[in-house]
Each structure stands twice: as structure tokens, then as C-alpha cells.
Design a protein around this motif. Structure first.
Motif, mmCIF file in Angstrom:
data_model
loop_
_atom_site.group_PDB
_atom_site.id
_atom_site.type_symbol
_atom_site.label_atom_id
_atom_site.label_comp_id
_atom_site.label_asym_id
_atom_site.label_seq_id
_atom_site.Cartn_x
_atom_site.Cartn_y
_atom_site.Cartn_z
ATOM 1 N N UNK A 1 0.832 -1.207 0.000
ATOM 2 C CA UNK A 1 0.000 0.000 0.000
ATOM 3 C C UNK A 1 0.865 1.255 0.000
ATOM 4 N N UNK A 2 1.984 1.214 0.713
ATOM 5 C CA UNK A 2 2.843 2.393 0.804
ATOM 6 C C UNK A 2 3.617 2.674 -0.484
ATOM 7 N N UNK A 3 3.498 1.775 -1.431
ATOM 8 C CA UNK A 3 4.106 1.989 -2.751
ATOM 9 C C UNK A 3 2.998 2.171 -3.793
ATOM 10 N N UNK A 4 1.849 2.623 -3.327
ATOM 11 C CA UNK A 4 0.729 2.847 -4.236
ATOM 12 C C UNK A 4 0.178 1.569 -4.828
ATOM 13 N N UNK A 5 0.318 0.460 -4.099
ATOM 14 C CA UNK A 5 -0.170 -0.820 -4.585
ATOM 15 C C UNK A 5 0.797 -1.536 -5.511
ATOM 16 N N UNK A 6 1.957 -0.965 -5.722
ATOM 17 C CA UNK A 6 2.988 -1.603 -6.545
ATOM 18 C C UNK A 6 3.901 -2.438 -5.667
ATOM 19 N N UNK A 7 4.600 -3.352 -6.283
ATOM 20 C CA UNK A 7 5.591 -4.139 -5.546
ATOM 21 C C UNK A 7 6.901 -3.361 -5.509
ATOM 22 N N UNK A 8 7.773 -3.678 -4.550
ATOM 23 C CA UNK A 8 9.093 -3.025 -4.553
ATOM 24 C C UNK A 8 9.813 -3.208 -5.892
ATOM 25 N N UNK A 9 9.692 -4.356 -6.494
ATOM 26 C CA UNK A 9 10.335 -4.603 -7.786
ATOM 27 C C UNK A 9 9.806 -3.643 -8.857
ATOM 28 N N UNK A 10 8.526 -3.294 -8.768
ATOM 29 C CA UNK A 10 7.916 -2.423 -9.769
ATOM 30 C C UNK A 10 8.313 -0.960 -9.646
ATOM 31 N N UNK A 11 8.916 -0.566 -8.534
ATOM 32 C CA UNK A 11 9.290 0.847 -8.371
ATOM 33 C C UNK A 11 10.779 1.087 -8.579
ATOM 34 N N UNK A 12 11.512 0.036 -8.943
ATOM 35 C CA UNK A 12 12.960 0.162 -9.091
ATOM 36 C C UNK A 12 13.379 0.815 -10.401
ATOM 37 N N UNK A 13 12.422 1.261 -11.183
ATOM 38 C CA UNK A 13 12.767 1.934 -12.437
ATOM 39 C C UNK A 13 13.172 3.386 -12.215
ATOM 40 N N UNK A 14 13.096 3.845 -10.966
ATOM 41 C CA UNK A 14 13.532 5.212 -10.664
ATOM 42 C C UNK A 14 14.232 5.241 -9.310
ATOM 43 N N UNK A 15 15.094 6.220 -9.134
ATOM 44 C CA UNK A 15 15.797 6.363 -7.853
ATOM 45 C C UNK A 15 14.832 6.642 -6.694
ATOM 46 N N UNK A 16 13.829 7.529 -6.865
ATOM 47 C CA UNK A 16 12.888 7.724 -5.757
ATOM 48 C C UNK A 16 12.134 6.440 -5.386
ATOM 49 N N UNK A 17 11.801 5.627 -6.383
ATOM 50 C CA UNK A 17 11.142 4.346 -6.106
ATOM 51 C C UNK A 17 12.050 3.424 -5.309
ATOM 52 N N UNK A 18 13.303 3.342 -5.734
ATOM 53 C CA UNK A 18 14.276 2.536 -4.989
ATOM 54 C C UNK A 18 14.405 3.048 -3.557
ATOM 55 N N UNK A 19 14.522 4.355 -3.400
ATOM 56 C CA UNK A 19 14.667 4.939 -2.062
ATOM 57 C C UNK A 19 13.487 4.572 -1.172
ATOM 58 N N UNK A 20 12.277 4.622 -1.721
ATOM 59 C CA UNK A 20 11.079 4.306 -0.929
ATOM 60 C C UNK A 20 11.053 2.828 -0.547
ATOM 61 N N UNK A 21 11.387 1.939 -1.488
ATOM 62 C CA UNK A 21 11.414 0.503 -1.191
ATOM 63 C C UNK A 21 12.479 0.211 -0.127
ATOM 64 N N UNK A 22 13.614 0.847 -0.244
ATOM 65 C CA UNK A 22 14.679 0.672 0.742
ATOM 66 C C UNK A 22 14.226 1.178 2.111
ATOM 67 N N UNK A 23 13.520 2.303 2.137
ATOM 68 C CA UNK A 23 12.993 2.833 3.395
ATOM 69 C C UNK A 23 12.051 1.830 4.072
#
Length: 163
Positions: free
Chosen positions: A130-152
Motif C-alpha cells: 500500500x505504501x508503494x501505491x499498490x505496486x511491488x518493490x520490484x515495480x518501483x525500481x525503475x527510478x531512484x525515488x522508487x528505490x529509495x522508498x522501497x529501501x525505506x
């Protein structure tokens, strides 16, 4: 990065020098985890800038994430036809494409350390949050902000906050 050692790798494990891990610029080491324990982050940076061999996408998808290559390409928002052609022709990924692959390696390594189990780490990377807008961590790794959020999210687990 190891969570229990300030230099970024586990105590007792000596990282190989960058030149021992690659036969020519941009080749991902035979043991992909060795990429993550290079002594110098600048050595990692240089490997990314030189471009990984395209076949690393296949290895990351099948060997590390146990998924079809097409699924990984979709998650990283990489063009399938271009990447599959690069794999077939034994070409290199661009620095931007290599950076996305490196993010997968970084996050998988951290998730494995956090969950202390590779299968649980991979399941976490593939599960929508939910904290990734319903996306998986793998799905947000296409950008640095996505990676940062998954890492957080992983760092929150370390500190006792559920992710």
C-alpha cells in the motif's frame, strides 16, 4: 549494504578487488552478489557506467528472482524487444539500464539480510505494498525515488515498524 558492518560487507568476508571480478569493463561478476561487496562504491559505479552485459538480465530474472525475463523487464520498465535483442547479440546494456539492474541487486541483497531468507526476500520484493501505491518493490525500481522508498520500507522493518 550489510546492516551489521559499517564498510558495507559482512565481517570475516573479504571483498575481492574489482579487477579480480571482471574480465573486461561492464561485465557483471560471475557471482552477482560479488558486485555488491566491491570495496569501493566507485568500482560499482564504473561497472554500471560501462554497461553490464545484457545477458545479466536473464541471470537476474531466472537465477536470483526465479521469474521470467519478460516479467523483470516489465517491472523495470525496460523495452522487451530492445533488451532481448541486446541479449541475443551479446551487447551491453546502457548505463541507465544497468543502473536499474543494479537497484534490483541492491534491494534483493538488503531484503535477504533483513528477512534472513532469500525466498522471503524475493516474495517481499514481488508483493504489492500500500505504501508503494499498490505496486511491488520490484515495480518501483525503475527510478531512484522508487528505490529509495522501497529501501525505506526495509529499513523500517529493521527498526521494528512493519512494512
Amino acid at each position: 549494504m550489510s546492516l551489521n558492518h559499517p564498510t558495507g560487507h559482512r565481517p570475516g568476508r573479504k571483498a575481492a578487488p574489482a579487477h579480480a571480478l571482471v574480465s573486461h569493463p561492464g561485465t557483471l561478476p560471475a557471482a552477482m552478489d560479488d558486485f555488491l561487496v566491491l570495496d569501493a562504491p566507485l568500482a560499482q559505479r564504473q561497472l554500471i557506467r560501462d554497461g553490464f552485459e545484457a545477458r545479466v538480465i536473464d541471470r537476474v530474472a531466472r537465477e536470483l528472482l526465479h521469474m521470467p525475463v519478460q516479467t523483470l523487464l516489465f517491472s523495470l520498465n525496460l523495452p522487451s524487444s530492445t533488451i532481448l535483442r541486446k541479449i541475443q547479440r551479446q551487447e551491453r546494456l546502457s548505463p541507465a539500464e544497468s543502473d536499474r539492474v543494479a537497484r534490483v541487486l541492491y534491494l534483493r541483497r538488503l531484503a535477504t539480510e533483513v528477512f534472513e531468507d532469500e525466498a522471503r526476500a524475493i516474495a517481499w520484493m514481488r508483493r504489492p505494498h500500500a505504501e508503494l501505491g499498490g505496486l511491488s518493490p520490484l515495480d518501483v525500481l525503475d527510478s531512484q525515488p522508487g528505490y529509495d522508498r522501497a529501501r525505506d520500507l526495509l529499513l523500517r522493518v529493521i527498526h521494528g515498524v512493519s512494512a
